[in-house]
Motif scaffolding. Structure first.
Motif, PDB file in Angstrom:
ATOM      1  N   MET A 101       0.834  -1.195   0.000  1.00  0.00           N
ATOM      2  CA  MET A 101       0.000   0.000   0.000  1.00  0.00           C
ATOM      3  C   MET A 101       0.874   1.252   0.000  1.00  0.00           C
ATOM      4  SD  MET A 101      -2.860  -1.147   2.868  1.00  0.00           S
ATOM      5  CE  MET A 101      -4.092   0.071   2.360  1.00  0.00           C
ATOM      6  N   ASP A 105      -2.601   5.616   1.531  1.00  0.00           N
ATOM      7  CA  ASP A 105      -3.675   4.616   1.554  1.00  0.00           C
ATOM      8  C   ASP A 105      -3.628   3.797   2.844  1.00  0.00           C
ATOM      9  OD1 ASP A 105      -4.667   5.396  -0.868  1.00  0.00           O
ATOM     10  OD2 ASP A 105      -3.687   3.800  -2.020  1.00  0.00           O
ATOM     11  N   LYS A 108      -5.158   5.881   5.600  1.00  0.00           N
ATOM     12  CA  LYS A 108      -6.621   5.908   5.504  1.00  0.00           C
ATOM     13  C   LYS A 108      -7.224   4.592   5.974  1.00  0.00           C
ATOM     14  CE  LYS A 108      -6.769   9.183   1.625  1.00  0.00           C
ATOM     15  NZ  LYS A 108      -7.071   9.333   0.169  1.00  0.00           N
TER      16      LYS A 108
END
Length: 306
Positions: A101, A105, A108
């Motif tokens: 990732m 991201d 989040k």
């Protein structure tokens, strides 16, 4: 995604741990991987994860060799493996980046899962400051934050209080309904029965039972009928009088109050039994075939030991 383990064998030195193991886990469903301690469950899981490689056999995803660079796997081990002295948010982001990732991201996803699991207030805490149950929820967040197509849960309910167990149940059901393939390993048979459509039982490194739980249970003789009634003693006497030619035994059920269990010579006479009781005018709460519990089946297929 369909996970298929095909004819996998694995030995460590002279110890043969897995012998021609094959099973299939479908997407959008949970498959139970069961066995006594030492049966080969952990070795099977580690082979799926790529920690070990099989001596022979294949691990397939949708019919092709499993490419762990392309298929995201989520693994929640029984023994927790996170860093106790690191901040929770920092290590979740770090683990997300390790799994491909981007940092943004991963951040989040970290925030999303901490909120979903009711753990947002602990994001800047060290893992060691949390209770065992809350540490387990953090481990679950680490397992799911990369949107895995295959999730392996090893004793996920161990140590959870009823509220957190309910939360985990909701998350597991969400995964199943979203199409995720879930491989579920546990000795808590009630959870296996609740979530899994299919099971594989390992014993001494071999699959000794595999299939749908409903089909497995229906394969047993359906000759025991449980009748629950506030008048169960009168029901018992009445049935023995009217159907003495068909009843082998009639006993009180030790696990359920006001319940008589009738064992019949011919299971095809269930309808006659129900009709006779109905004609007797008794107050009946339930009438059902006694199926073996998954725990009974597990013991039957593994009691020979290792």
């Amino acid at each position: 995604m369909e996970l298929q383990i095909s004819n996998v064998c694995k030995s460590f030195g002279e110890k043969e741990v897995l012998r021609d193991v094959s099973l299939t886990a479908q997407g959008g469903a949970a498959h139970g991987l069961l066995g006594r301690n030492g049966a080969g469950k952990t070795t099977t899981i580690r082979i799926i994860m790529g920690v070990f490689y099989p001596d022979s056999g294949k691990i397939l995803a949708d019919g092709k060799p499993l490419d762990r660079q392309k298929v995201q796997l989520g693994y929640m081990p029984e023994e927790r493996g996170m860093y106790p002295k690191k901040l929770i948010c920092d290590q979740l982001v770090y683990l997300g980046v390790l799994r491909g990732m981007s940092r943004s991201d991963a951040k989040k996803a970290c925030e999303k899962w901490l909120e979903r699991l009711g753990m947002s207030e602990y994001s800047r805490k060290k893992l060691e400051t949390l209770s065992k149950g809350n540490q387990q929820k953090i481990q679950l967040a680490a397992t799911l934050m990369c949107h895995p197509q295959l999730v392996i849960l090893d004793e996920p309910f161990s140590g959870l209080d009823p509220v957190n167990a309910m939360l985990l149940k909701d998350v597991i059901n969400e995964m199943i309904h979203s199409g995720t393939t879930v491989l579920f390993s546990s000795h808590q048979m009630n959870y296996i029965e609740e979530f899994c459509e299919t099971i594989s039982i390992l014993n001494a490194g071999k699959i000794v039972l595999d299939g749908k739980i409903t089909d497995i249970k229906r394969s047993y003789p359906r000759d025991r009928i449980a009748v629950t009634s506030p008048q169960f003693e009168k029901v018992t006497s009445f049935v023995l009088e009217k159907m003495s030619d068909q009843i082998i035994t009639a006993d009180a059920d030790e696990t359920r109050e006001k319940t008589a269990v009738f064992r019949m010579k011919d299971p095809g006479f269930k309808s006659r039994l129900l009709s006779e009781i109905a004609r007797g005018g008794f107050d009946i709460d339930s009438f059902q075939v006694c199926e073996p519990s998954l725990n009974d089946i597990f013991v039957e297929y593994t009691e020979a030991g290792i």
